[in-house]
Design a protein around this motif. Structure first.
Motif, PDB file in Angstrom:
ATOM      1  N   GLN A 111      43.254  44.171  36.073  1.00  0.00           N
ATOM      2  CA  GLN A 111      43.860  43.098  37.084  1.00  0.00           C
ATOM      3  C   GLN A 111      44.129  43.768  38.432  1.00  0.00           C
ATOM      4  OE1 GLN A 111      43.850  39.733  36.790  1.00  0.00           O
ATOM      5  NE2 GLN A 111      42.689  40.164  34.862  1.00  0.00           N
ATOM      6  N   LYS A 131      41.481  43.332  41.200  1.00  0.00           N
ATOM      7  CA  LYS A 131      40.892  41.943  41.587  1.00  0.00           C
ATOM      8  C   LYS A 131      41.054  41.921  43.065  1.00  0.00           C
ATOM      9  CE  LYS A 131      39.771  40.307  37.531  1.00  0.00           C
ATOM     10  NZ  LYS A 131      40.033  39.176  37.022  1.00  0.00           N
ATOM     11  N   GLU A 172      35.024  36.798  34.453  1.00  0.00           N
ATOM     12  CA  GLU A 172      36.089  36.700  35.027  1.00  0.00           C
ATOM     13  C   GLU A 172      36.045  35.643  35.686  1.00  0.00           C
ATOM     14  OE1 GLU A 172      38.858  39.022  34.575  1.00  0.00           O
ATOM     15  OE2 GLU A 172      37.720  39.444  32.813  1.00  0.00           O
TER      16      GLU A 172
END
Length: 333
Positions: free
Chosen positions: A77, A80, A104
């Motif tokens: 994460q 991202k 995702e």
């Protein structure tokens, strides 16, 4: 097709080995690399220019390649923000992780919004057959290791490059994400359903000219309890005529398994060769490839000489000292 050149994303890789995908691309296809981009606290450095997304795009980069190979192959994460920003700035994304870009939702949404492409190279594109064990024409060489990430791919690529320079018939056969990103083709072996893994390697290395060598990229290790299955599939599906033993002598424990020490080269030879001879009774252990990157040149040469005396096999670091000894060892096979 994945657009080049690449900007190599190192993320928050804890060490150099965790960035082995990016390292492999940089070492074997430097002409396709503009630079690297990393997050704060990253423990890896390819020794190339650190660029932001805008600067790299101005230099021609069109695909951000996730160059990290973490345990479990997950998309963090923490990455991202950079990944989504890259899509907004005109980059495609490419990844060889088990955790697919296409799964995702936020990345898919951004890719659709900005008209970009997500490339998951660790997705089998062929319905592979179950292995049949039938003898195939041509010659095959497989690198097997005492551990994961000890230089099996580098060994095969160095041998293939030298054989081509010598005018020999050879093909590098990629079986992992890095090899596929470097060459643009191959089998993502550890993403193939188990029953079809050996068959996928038969498919990858079909009948060929009698004097043609397939240099099959090794994966995992027979001694690594996490990844031994892919190694067995390569040994039986590849039906190698020659095995190259690969080792990294400064490593104290196996990659990701702190309670396991590495086997000796003798143990690797005594384990791998009988298994290989199930599919190819004529298989021979041809040579030893040693990853000496953490050793001085003097210590490396001393170690290689000791290995040759102990095992009675030619030994070298093909990336550091050239692959001549390894290729020469195939001449009479």
């Amino acid at each position: 097709m994945i657009k080049t050149p690449y900007l190599l994303f190192l993320g928050d890789a804890p060490d150099q080995l965790a960035a082995k995908v990016a390292q492999g691309i940089k070492d074997w296809r430097p002409e396709n690399v503009v630079g690297q981009i990393s997050l704060e606290g990253c423990g890896a450095d390819l020794g190339i220019e650190e660029l932001d997304l805008d600067s790299a795009y101005e230099k021609g980069a069109r695909t951000l390649v996730i160059g990290v190979a973490n345990r479990g192959g997950v998309i963090s994460q923490a990455w991202k923000t950079v990944l989504i920003e890259a899509l907004s700035k005109g980059y495609d994304l490419a990844s060889g992780l088990h955790n697919l870009l296409r799964d995702e939702e936020d990345l898919v949404e951004a890719a659709e919004k900005y008209g970009r492409t997500l490339h998951d190279v660790r997705v089998p594109s062929v319905n592979y057959p179950i292995a049949n064990g039938k003898t195939r024409e041509g010659k095959r060489c497989l690198a097997v290791g005492t551990d994961c990430s000890v230089g099996k791919m580098y060994t095969a690529m160095a041998m293939d490059n030298l054989m081509r320079e010598r005018g020999m018939k050879s093909s590098f056969r990629a079986t992992g994400q890095t090899g596929i990103l470097i060459t643009g083709d191959g089998v993502p072996l550890d993403a193939v359903i188990a029953d079809f893994m050996a068959g996928s390697i038969e498919y990858l290395s079909p009948d060929n000219d009698p004097d043609h060598w397939d240099l099959i990229e090794g994966q995992g290790s027979l001694f690594h309890v996490s990844y031994s299955g892919v190694t067995m599939a390569l040994i039986h599906g590849g039906q190698p005529d020659a095995l190259i033993l690969c080792h990294e002598p400064t490593r104290e424990t196996m990659r990701g398994l702190p309670d396991y020490t590495l086997p000796s080269l003798e143990e690797l030879q005594d384990t791998a060769l009988p298994l290989a001879r199930i599919a190819n009774p004529a298989c021979q252990v041809a040579a030893v490839s040693v990853n000496t990157q953490h050793m001085s040149e003097e210590d490396a040469q001393t170690y290689l000489n000791e290995v040759e005396a102990r095992l009675g096999l030619p030994a070298t670091d093909p990336y550091r000292f050239g692959a001549d000894k390894l290729v020469d060892a195939l001449k009479d096979l």
